[in-house]
Design a protein around this motif. Structure first.
Motif, short mmCIF file in Angstrom:
data_model
loop_
_atom_site.label_atom_id
_atom_site.label_comp_id
_atom_site.label_asym_id
_atom_site.label_seq_id
_atom_site.Cartn_x
_atom_site.Cartn_y
_atom_site.Cartn_z
N VAL A 157 0.83 -1.21 0.00
CA VAL A 157 0.00 0.00 0.00
C VAL A 157 0.86 1.26 0.00
CG1 VAL A 157 -1.69 1.32 1.32
CG2 VAL A 157 -1.93 -1.16 1.12
N GLN A 158 1.94 1.23 0.80
CA GLN A 158 2.81 2.40 0.91
C GLN A 158 3.56 2.67 -0.40
OE1 GLN A 158 5.38 1.58 4.19
NE2 GLN A 158 3.90 2.25 5.74
N GLU A 159 3.95 1.61 -1.10
CA GLU A 159 4.81 1.76 -2.25
C GLU A 159 4.03 1.89 -3.56
OE1 GLU A 159 7.93 2.29 -1.95
OE2 GLU A 159 7.84 1.99 0.21
N VAL A 160 2.73 2.11 -3.51
CA VAL A 160 1.92 2.31 -4.71
C VAL A 160 1.38 3.72 -4.74
CG1 VAL A 160 -0.19 1.64 -5.90
CG2 VAL A 160 1.29 -0.12 -4.95
N LYS A 161 1.53 4.38 -5.87
CA LYS A 161 1.01 5.73 -6.03
C LYS A 161 0.13 5.79 -7.26
CE LYS A 161 4.42 8.53 -3.59
NZ LYS A 161 5.27 9.75 -3.67
N VAL A 162 -0.71 6.81 -7.30
CA VAL A 162 -1.63 7.00 -8.41
C VAL A 162 -1.15 8.17 -9.24
CG1 VAL A 162 -3.99 7.52 -9.08
CG2 VAL A 162 -3.55 6.05 -7.10
N ILE A 163 -1.15 7.99 -10.55
CA ILE A 163 -0.75 9.04 -11.48
C ILE A 163 -1.73 9.03 -12.64
CG2 ILE A 163 0.83 7.52 -12.72
CD1 ILE A 163 2.63 9.91 -13.25
N THR A 164 -2.01 10.18 -13.19
CA THR A 164 -2.93 10.22 -14.33
C THR A 164 -2.22 9.73 -15.58
OG1 THR A 164 -2.33 12.48 -14.98
CG2 THR A 164 -4.10 12.23 -13.34
N GLN A 165 -3.00 9.20 -16.48
CA GLN A 165 -2.41 8.70 -17.72
C GLN A 165 -1.71 9.82 -18.48
OE1 GLN A 165 -5.24 7.41 -20.61
NE2 GLN A 165 -3.72 6.82 -22.11
N GLN A 166 -2.32 11.00 -18.49
CA GLN A 166 -1.75 12.13 -19.19
C GLN A 166 -0.38 12.51 -18.61
OE1 GLN A 166 -4.21 15.61 -19.16
NE2 GLN A 166 -2.92 16.75 -20.59
N ASP A 167 -0.27 12.54 -17.28
CA ASP A 167 1.01 12.87 -16.65
C ASP A 167 2.06 11.81 -16.94
OD1 ASP A 167 -0.01 15.19 -15.63
OD2 ASP A 167 -0.48 14.35 -13.64
N TYR A 168 1.64 10.56 -16.95
CA TYR A 168 2.56 9.46 -17.24
C TYR A 168 3.12 9.60 -18.65
CZ TYR A 168 4.29 4.65 -16.54
OH TYR A 168 5.08 3.54 -16.36
N VAL A 169 2.24 9.84 -19.62
CA VAL A 169 2.66 9.98 -21.01
C VAL A 169 3.57 11.20 -21.18
CG1 VAL A 169 1.85 10.42 -23.36
CG2 VAL A 169 0.63 8.79 -21.91
N LEU A 170 3.20 12.31 -20.55
CA LEU A 170 4.01 13.53 -20.65
C LEU A 170 5.40 13.31 -20.06
CD1 LEU A 170 1.43 16.34 -19.75
CD2 LEU A 170 2.48 15.90 -21.98
N ARG A 171 5.45 12.58 -18.95
CA ARG A 171 6.74 12.32 -18.31
C ARG A 171 7.64 11.47 -19.21
NH1 ARG A 171 11.14 13.71 -16.50
NH2 ARG A 171 12.21 12.31 -15.05
N LEU A 172 7.08 10.48 -19.87
CA LEU A 172 7.87 9.65 -20.77
C LEU A 172 8.37 10.46 -21.97
CD1 LEU A 172 5.90 6.27 -20.76
CD2 LEU A 172 8.20 6.67 -19.89
N ARG A 173 7.55 11.37 -22.45
CA ARG A 173 8.00 12.23 -23.55
C ARG A 173 9.11 13.17 -23.10
NH1 ARG A 173 1.96 13.49 -26.08
NH2 ARG A 173 1.75 11.48 -27.16
N GLU A 174 9.03 13.62 -21.86
CA GLU A 174 10.09 14.45 -21.31
C GLU A 174 11.40 13.66 -21.21
OE1 GLU A 174 8.76 15.93 -17.59
OE2 GLU A 174 7.30 17.32 -18.46
N LEU A 175 11.27 12.39 -20.80
CA LEU A 175 12.45 11.54 -20.71
C LEU A 175 13.09 11.33 -22.08
CD1 LEU A 175 11.10 8.93 -18.15
CD2 LEU A 175 13.10 10.39 -17.81
N ASN A 176 12.27 11.21 -23.08
CA ASN A 176 12.78 11.09 -24.44
C ASN A 176 13.60 12.33 -24.81
OD1 ASN A 176 13.17 9.92 -26.95
ND2 ASN A 176 11.27 10.73 -27.81
N ASP A 177 13.08 13.50 -24.46
CA ASP A 177 13.80 14.76 -24.72
C ASP A 177 15.09 14.85 -23.90
OD1 ASP A 177 11.80 15.48 -26.47
OD2 ASP A 177 10.70 16.66 -24.98
#
Length: 430
Positions: free
Chosen positions: A127-147
């Motif tokens: 329970v402690q090690e699970v977090k919730v993130i929106t799909q949009q934020d997840y996708v944006l973060r991966l695109r940032e990592l690509n950059d």
């Protein structure tokens, strides 16, 4: 296709011949060599035909055009894949994915401490090690990592680029949110494709220019290892050594696949590497992770335009084994209920579709029968040979690639096979 192959093809469509595979085909000797620790190993793998590479005359087109067509097909496939499996607006992922939660500080606890706490109270830690993130934020973060990877590369910080790529690839080890996995696969492999292109261009430049930026030679379109300067070969070998030292199996496989075509700087044929990687994927226990890894391998192999079908036939048979276990409920996964198993099977189908499509690509329709015979003959016993054609989703995708002439000539046998291939892996109509 030889006359004997045509006869076998017709018999193959007959139920009586399928049941008698053990008497018709010779069996391969089973080998238990470990491909994970041997780079120069010669793994036991079925090779359907002599090793060849597609030439311009063989497929009637320019190589650059063929690469462009393959890339467009892959882009369209990825778009369809993401549309086929829409996901919820929020996603539950492990908070230890620091590459996603860039602003989230680590707990300060060592890995050993986390393991001990997990043993004491696994539910609390989960329970402690699970977090919730929106799909949009997840996708944006991966695109940032690509950059970020591209930026690090631009400033010649190759180490940071590789480390970020490893962290991104690790995300594919998490299959807990199954519906999101196809989208995650597309996003991560796009990043890996970017890295692969950067590495290829760097080594190619090393082969054509000296350290002062002076043009030494221009590599021809169909260059061989003799055309490559020793400096470029050394750089290329260093990259494969760096990737080979990655401890986790999944990132190691994916990153080598990303730079797979760079083997062309070291060897005139990359098929030895393909065979080894095909065997290494068997070390991925999760059926979803292994199937999509084979999918990416097939995509990367298209850059080679190799006409050999051995590694693809092995992949089809390996996926068939996995699907059979899911269909009959013998696989060890979290998918226990019928609905969960159906969901898992639907998620695995795109990999079957793409691999079988590439299996018959650039081949005359007359060779389709030979390939089907090869798929059946590689099985190690009669029961597995039968199941290869009794898993409906496999049979469906294989038959889609056959010409109308072959289907028409073997209609009764095909109908009999379809009647026997009624399972949950494909929706049955009527």
């Amino acid at each position: 296709m030889t006359d004997d192959s045509l006869v076998v093809m017709k018999d193959l469509m007959s139920n009586y011949c399928i049941m008698g595979f053990a008497n018709v085909f010779k069996r391969e000797k089973v080998s238990f060599s470990d491909p994970l620790t041997q780079h120069n190993v010669e793994p036991v793998i079925f090779m359907g035909e002599d090793v060849k590479f597609v030439s311009k005359t063989a497929v009637g087109g320019d190589l650059k055009e063929l690469h462009e067509v393959s890339r467009k097909e892959w882009v369209n496939f990825n778009r369809t894949l993401m549309q086929k499996f829409p996901v919820a607006k929020t996603i539950r992922i492990a908070s230890t994915s620091d590459v996603i939660f860039r602003n989230a500080k680590a707990s300060g606890r060592s890995l050993t401490t986390l393991r001990l706490e997990e043993l004491d109270d696994p539910q609390k830690i989960a329970v402690q090690e699970v977090k919730v993130i929106t799909q949009q934020d997840y996708v944006l973060r991966l695109r940032e990592l690509n950059d970020e990877i591209a930026k690090a590369w631009k400033f010649e910080d190759r180490v940071t680029a590789l480390k970020l790529s490893i962290k991104v690839t690790r995300l594919l080890s998490d299959t807990s949110v199954k519906e999101f996995y196809p989208t995650l696969f597309v996003l991560v492999t796009n990043i890996l494709d970017t890295l692969g292109s950067l590495v290829w261009e760097r080594i190619k430049r090393k082969a054509e220019y000296d350290d002062n930026g002076t043009l030494v030679c221009c590599l021809p379109e169909n260059f061989t290892t003799k055309d490559v300067r020793s400096e470029a070969k050394e750089t290329c070998n260093n990259w494969f050594c760096k990737i080979g030292s990655i401890r986790e199996l999944l990132p190691r496989i994916y990153l080598e696949l990303a730079i797979l075509r760079c083997w062309h700087f070291l060897q005139d044929s990359s098929l030895d590497a393909l065979e080894r990687l095909t065997m290494m994927i068997r070390g991925l226990a999760d059926p979803l992770a292994s199937a999509y890894c084979r999918l990416y391998m097939t995509h990367c192999a298209q850059e080679l335009l190799a006409s050999d079908s051995g590694f693809l036939i092995t992949s089809v048979n390996d996926i068939t084994t996995t699907l059979s276990k899911i269909v009959y409920g013998t696989v060890t996964t979290n998918a226990k209920s019928l609905e969960d198993r159906k969901l898992l099977l639907s998620l695995l189908e795109p990999s079957v579709e793409w691999i079988t499509k590439c299996l018959f690509k650039y081949r005359s329709q007359l060779k389709c029968g030979d390939i089907l015979v090869d798929i059946a003959s590689v099985r190690n016993n009669t029961k597995l040979a039968v199941k290869c054609f009794e898993v409906s989703v496999i049979l469906h995708n294989l038959l889609r690639e056959l010409s109308t002439e072959i289907v028409g000539a073997n209609a009764l046998g095909i109908i009999d096979m379809i009647e026997k291939a009624k399972d949950i892996s494909l929706d049955q109509v009527g």
